[in-house]
Motif scaffolding. Structure first.
Motif, PDB file in Angstrom:
ATOM      1  N   GLN A   1      39.414  44.057  39.548  1.00 22.37           N
ATOM      2  CA  GLN A   1      40.402  44.476  40.741  1.00 22.37           C
ATOM      3  C   GLN A   1      39.947  43.473  42.108  1.00 22.37           C
ATOM      4  N   PHE A   2      38.700  43.345  42.142  1.00 22.97           N
ATOM      5  CA  PHE A   2      38.154  42.384  43.193  1.00 22.97           C
ATOM      6  C   PHE A   2      38.812  40.984  43.016  1.00 22.97           C
ATOM      7  N   THR A   3      38.885  40.732  41.503  1.00 22.95           N
ATOM      8  CA  THR A   3      39.279  39.348  41.522  1.00 22.95           C
ATOM      9  C   THR A   3      40.834  38.980  41.874  1.00 22.95           C
ATOM     10  N   LEU A   4      41.379  40.190  41.456  1.00 26.99           N
ATOM     11  CA  LEU A   4      43.049  40.153  41.891  1.00 26.99           C
ATOM     12  C   LEU A   4      43.174  40.204  43.336  1.00 26.99           C
ATOM     13  N   PHE A   5      42.322  40.837  44.064  1.00 25.42           N
ATOM     14  CA  PHE A   5      42.379  40.639  45.495  1.00 25.42           C
ATOM     15  C   PHE A   5      42.394  39.370  46.173  1.00 25.42           C
ATOM     16  N   ALA A   6      41.323  38.654  45.406  1.00 29.52           N
ATOM     17  CA  ALA A   6      41.053  37.160  45.644  1.00 29.52           C
ATOM     18  C   ALA A   6      42.375  36.304  45.468  1.00 29.52           C
ATOM     19  N   ALA A   7      43.051  36.549  44.310  1.00 28.45           N
ATOM     20  CA  ALA A   7      44.226  35.963  43.688  1.00 28.45           C
ATOM     21  C   ALA A   7      45.315  36.314  44.899  1.00 28.45           C
ATOM     22  N   ALA A   8      45.411  37.463  45.411  1.00 33.26           N
ATOM     23  CA  ALA A   8      46.594  37.901  46.150  1.00 33.26           C
ATOM     24  C   ALA A   8      46.373  37.203  47.666  1.00 33.26           C
ATOM     25  N   ASN A   9      45.091  36.711  47.951  1.00 33.75           N
ATOM     26  CA  ASN A   9      44.690  36.276  49.271  1.00 33.75           C
ATOM     27  C   ASN A   9      45.319  34.800  49.224  1.00 33.75           C
ATOM     28  N   ILE A  10      45.129  34.234  48.080  1.00 37.21           N
ATOM     29  CA  ILE A  10      45.939  32.610  48.182  1.00 37.21           C
ATOM     30  C   ILE A  10      47.027  32.646  47.073  1.00 37.21           C
ATOM     31  N   TYR A  11      47.912  33.553  47.221  1.00 38.01           N
ATOM     32  CA  TYR A  11      49.069  33.716  46.222  1.00 38.01           C
ATOM     33  C   TYR A  11      49.753  32.338  46.578  1.00 38.01           C
ATOM     34  N   GLY A  12      50.384  32.110  45.207  1.00 36.60           N
ATOM     35  CA  GLY A  12      51.426  30.590  45.523  1.00 36.60           C
ATOM     36  C   GLY A  12      50.773  29.395  45.173  1.00 36.60           C
TER      37      GLY A  12
END
Length: 518
Positions: free
Chosen positions: A103-114
């Motif tokens: 879940q924390f890795t998805l948080f990181a992904a959403a921080n730099i989405y695109g």
């Protein structure tokens, strides 16, 4: 982790007559936080994929189906490792920690989405959650039944109470992630993933706090410890990176190259069937009980393939085709998934009381009959939606009443099918195959979720210029056509299960299953 020999030092048994063991409520709380994490993330996943990662609906649906399918496929591995090497407790702890990191890795992904890196982080986060769930899910579910003695009539009620924990967690998680993540701004999805990671940490901490005190049999023997003579415990840890890489490869191949998961499901079914039925220590009654598990699991596929449209096609419908305004405020599309949790939490105590009362009178329906009732209610829910979208005029949005009615009927069907199915597996499974046969239940869910993703990809997008989707020669040109597919499939499955329920009940009785009305 306590050594296996600790099981020789029993705790004082609980003396509360008629009450459920305290261990049930520890597992309830643990599962509640884990379901907060899973369902909270799942509620916004397809919206994150389409609005932040810019995937089209068909691809996002299949990607979602591949992810959720693997979530239910890896319990086959987790159950096997738990039975022979780790035990329930170690498996739940490792699985919980892996899911939190995911879940924390998805948080990181959403921080730099695109960005290109966000796609790699998306795959990595989902991969860790898939592996973690494989260790967590089958073990916590199988421990519920182990708290009770054989033949205890409270098991169905216990699994229904446990199911309330699942849906309470779903409600809390879905509410929070919808309000802080589904805001219309793609960057806000990160807060949803962060909240889910924190919830998973809390669930793992709660379990480890109470496992030694509350998780024991009615006689006081500790549950879920490392099996005696379980060589290779440390070696399994070394295999975790290999398992993670394998899951990542399968998810990427299935979404970007060619179907990979469907053949794996078939191989898994054949392999697990061979492992179980080739065991010469099984009695004839054991074999009949296991056959019942396999048969009802087949029908479960039809239920969940239609039910799991909630976070996919039904969320697309709520987002684009439904009037979501109430008192001047437009509700987030993802929050409507909460209706299922609300109805289940409200209805679970009533259903548990009904089954208990009927059981005392000797008129309780057999488990297959209850599950057939669930499929019939599922078909009824989609039939209501067909009335809502029939002859729908372009540009006109549908009243939210129809989706509310669908979720009400589906939730009633879920209470008739899912907790009953988990209890049935626990009652019929030989002790040596307890976790592995619970994983068979999740294998049916894996197939259903994969099918759900495929079915959602057939959702008729009015903005698409592609030809109308086709299913077995049937052209899906409207929402009415789309929902009618689920009406027919669920109704046919319900009818067939009703027809064979008497035979299944006799097969269960051969396993000394408590008698019920066929």
């Amino acid at each position: 982790m306590q050594p296996a020999t600790a099981s020789l030092r029993p705790l004082p048994p609980q003396t509360a007559s008629g009450s459920h063991p305290r261990g049930l409520y520890l597992l309830f709380a643990t599962e509640m936080w884990e379901r907060f994490s899973y369902y909270g993330m799942r509620a916004v996943l397809v919206l994150f994929l389409t609005k932040a990662m810019m995937m089209d609906k068909a691809f996002a649906s299949k990607f979602y189906g591949g992810y959720t399918s693997l979530v239910y496929l890896t319990p086959l591995i987790g159950g096997f490792i738990s039975d022979r090497y780790w035990g329930n407790r170690r498996s739940i702890t490792v699985g919980g920690l892996l899911m939190a990191v995911g879940q924390f890795t998805l948080f990181a992904a959403a921080n730099i989405y695109g960005t290109p890196a966000s796609h790699w982080l998306l795959y990595a986060g989902l991969g860790m959650m898939i592996v973690g769930n494989g260790f967590f899910k089958p073990n916590i579910s199988s421990m519920v039944g182990s708290l009770y003695s054989a033949g205890d009539t409270r098991k169905d009620a216990a699994y229904t109470i446990f199911y309330m924990g699942i849906n309470l967690g779903s409600f809390i998680g879905n509410t929070i992630t919808s309000l802080i993540g589904d805001t219309g701004h793609p960057g806000d999805f990160r807060w949803a993933f962060l909240a889910c990671g924190i919830a998973m940490v809390l669930g793992t901490a709660v379990f480890n706090w109470g496992k030694g005190k509350y998780l024991h049999t009615p006689e006081g023997v500790q549950l879920g410890l490392t099996p005696a003579h379980s060589g290779g415990v440390k070696g399994i840890f070394a295999l975790l990176p290999v398992l993670f890489a394998l899951v990542l490869g399968i998810l990427w191949l299935d979404s970007a190259m060619f179907p990979t998961i469907a053949p794996l499901l078939g191989i898994a079914l054949v392999a697990i069937g061979f492992m179980i039925f080739s065991d010469k220590s099984l009695t004839g009654a054991d074999v009949q009980g296991i056959m019942v598990i396999f048969i009802v699991s087949f029908f479960v596929v039809f239920f969940w393939a239609a039910f799991e449209q909630a976070p996919a096609s039904l969320t697309f419908f709520a987002d684009e085709q439904m009037d979501r305004t109430i008192f001047g405020y437009e509700l987030p599309a993802s929050i409507f998934q909460n209706l299922n949790a609300i109805f289940v939490v409200a209805g679970a105590p009533l259903v548990a009381l009904v089954w208990t009362a009927l059981g005392k009178r000797g008129t309780e329906p057999a488990s297959p009959v209850k599950m057939a009732m669930g499929l019939a209610l599922l078909a009824a829910g989609y039939l209501v939606m067909c009335f809502g979208v029939h002859n729908l005029v372009p540009g006109v949005k549908v009243s939210m009443f129809f989706l509310v009615a669908l979720y009400f009927l589906h939730s009633a069907g879920e209470l008739c099918l899912s907790p009953i199915g988990m209890s049935l597996v626990n009652k019929l499974a030989p002790v040596k195959f307890a976790s592995l046969l619970m994983a068979v239940w999740f294998l049916a869910n894996a197939a259903a979720n994969y099918l759900a993703g495929y079915m959602s990809s057939l959702y008729p997008d009015p903005k698409s210029t592609k030809p109308a989707p086709v299913l077995l020669g049937f052209h899906i040109t409207s929402l009415y056509d789309f929902f009618m597919v689920f009406v027919v499939s669920a109704a046919v499955a319900a009818g067939l299960l009703f027809l064979i329920s008497g035979r299944l009940a006799k097969m269960m009785d051969a396993r000394n299953y408590p008698p019920a009305v066929g």
